[in-house]
Design a protein around this motif. Structure first.
Motif: not given
Length: 424
Positions: A59-75, A118-123
């Motif tokens: 049940x938390x899969x989508x919510x966790x992705x939304x909240x963590x999506x800007x917490x680090x990328x490959x770069x 930076x937004x493109x990298x996040x997404x």
């Protein structure tokens, strides 16, 4: 001289103008809706994604992705992302709802070219590291443990679950659900949901052709994220009346939440039901406030609302009262609903509600961003701007007898789900 003993003359709002967006499309097919308005060199760009692949065991899969999506990328690390956005005076916000998740960027026009990559990298490249997931899990579990001691939270949680079960609208989250989150689950959802075919962009502010060109140059290219996805779709049965008591023997106050599944914005009765709700509990001068707060003194606040989501709507009312008057408060609430079902609303009271609702609508359209929000409400409901025409016309013209009929149709207290957290 101005005679201050006389109230100024009031007039009903005559006309409300909406800024309608212009539709464009990026090279990769992403629709972009633009409301180009305002004097400041400021834009808001919102990337909106349908929630997909609902799994009751996660049940938390989508919510966790939304909240963590800007917490680090490959770069970029989470700190580097935050520092970069802050350096240009921009603001980045993520939001999760039952139907959609979004990433919002507020920035000055002159810095759009520097911030959008930076937004493109996040997404495209968020990697949901085990370290960030561990911090998120620990913080969320602590927050949940605190909330589980609050009666209003318990009542709200139980009420949603009673109405909507283990769906995105009502899943009852427990601490162990956070323990079951894994990085692979988050990456799986990220790759499925955050893709061009599932993305809608709504841009507002001073957004001209040059800003669109910058957006297309960065986001119009193919994205690497591709995964199997099915947009969430839920169906619900009308609940039969049930009372749920979450017993808390030491409670000094009881939280009450009552209501039922109802109609959403797509139903022709929805505007009228909004008017009826306003009379009952939708503003500070409502009948529930006058009775439960002002006359009886049972609570500091009580209110009701009609909520619209993609696959359902629901009516609810909520308050907190002293445990010794919990039953009396519920009786008074039902009495106020019964009066609406039996008697017509006086002309003076209905006129006050009309003016309040029209004034609220007008006041909510203060800038390009709020116009974009109004568009978002109808676009994702599959409606056009004629919805707002019908809504405004209903407020102006609906008769008291029609409201009484709506009360009998949609506010059957025998079918209400009633949740009490505390003591009754």
């Amino acid at each position: 001289m101005l005679n201050r003993t006389l109230a100024p003359e009031s007039k009903m709002v005559d006309d409300i103008t909406f800024f309608e967006p212009v539709r464009h499309e990026l090279d990769n097919g992403i629709p972009v809706f633009i409301i180009n308005a305002g004097q400041q060199e400021l834009v808001r760009i919102e990337f909106i994604f349908n929630n997909v692949n609902w799994n009751p065991s996660r049940p938390l899969q989508a919510a966790a992705v939304s909240q963590l999506i800007n917490n680090g990328t490959r770069e970029l690390s989470a700190k580097e992302i935050a520092d970069h956005v802050d350096y240009y005076g921009a603001f980045l916000q993520t939001e999760y709802g039952a139907d959609h998740s979004s990433v919002k960027l507020y920035t000055l026009n002159k810095h759009l070219q520097n911030v959008l990559p930076v937004i493109f990298s996040i997404l495209n490249e968020s990697d949901f590291s085990d370290h960030e997931l561990s911090i998120y899990t620990q913080n969320q579990k602590q927050s949940l443990q605190v909330n589980l001691q609050k009666n209003d939270f318990l009542a709200r949680k139980a009420f949603a679950n009673e109405l909507f079960g283990q769906t995105a609208y009502g899943a009852g989250i427990e601490p162990e659900d956070y323990d079951r989150l894994t990085r692979s689950q988050l990456l799986e959802y990220f790759h499925a949901a955050y893709t061009p075919w599932n993305c809608t962009v709504i841009a507002a502010g001073r957004f001209t052709g040059s800003e669109l060109a910058v957006l297309n140059n960065i986001f119009g290219k193919p994205w690497v994220n591709q995964g199997p996805a099915t947009v969430n779709k839920f169906t619900f049965d009308m609940p039969q009346g049930r009372e749920v008591l979450i017993d808390r023997p030491d409670a000094l106050q009881s939280a009450i939440r009552m209501g039922t599944i109802a109609i959403n914005r797509q139903h022709p009765d929805f505007p009228g039901l909004q008017v009826l709700n306003c009379v009952l509990g939708g503003y500070f001068g409502s009948r529930l406030m006058a009775n439960i707060r002002e006359d009886k003194g049972y609570t500091y606040g009580i209110g009701s609302a009609v909520a619209s989501m993609k696959d359902a709507g629901y009516f609810f009312l909520a308050t907190e009262v002293g445990t010794e008057v919990c039953t009396s408060a519920m009786d008074e609430i039902e009495k106020e609903i019964l009066i609406l079902q039996q008697d017509v609303i006086p002309v003076q009271e209905l006129d006050l509600v009309r003016n309040y609702m029209l004034g609220s609508m007008l006041g909510s359209l203060e800038n390009a961003f709020s116009h974009a929000d109004k568009f978002k409400n109808i676009y994702f409901a599959g409606l056009g701007y004629d919805y707002y025409e019908r809504y405004i016309n209903t407020i102006k013209t609906i008769e008291a007898a029609e409201l009484r009929q709506l009360a009998n149709t949609y506010l059957d207290t025998q079918q209400f789900t009633k949740v009490i957290a505390g003591k009754k």
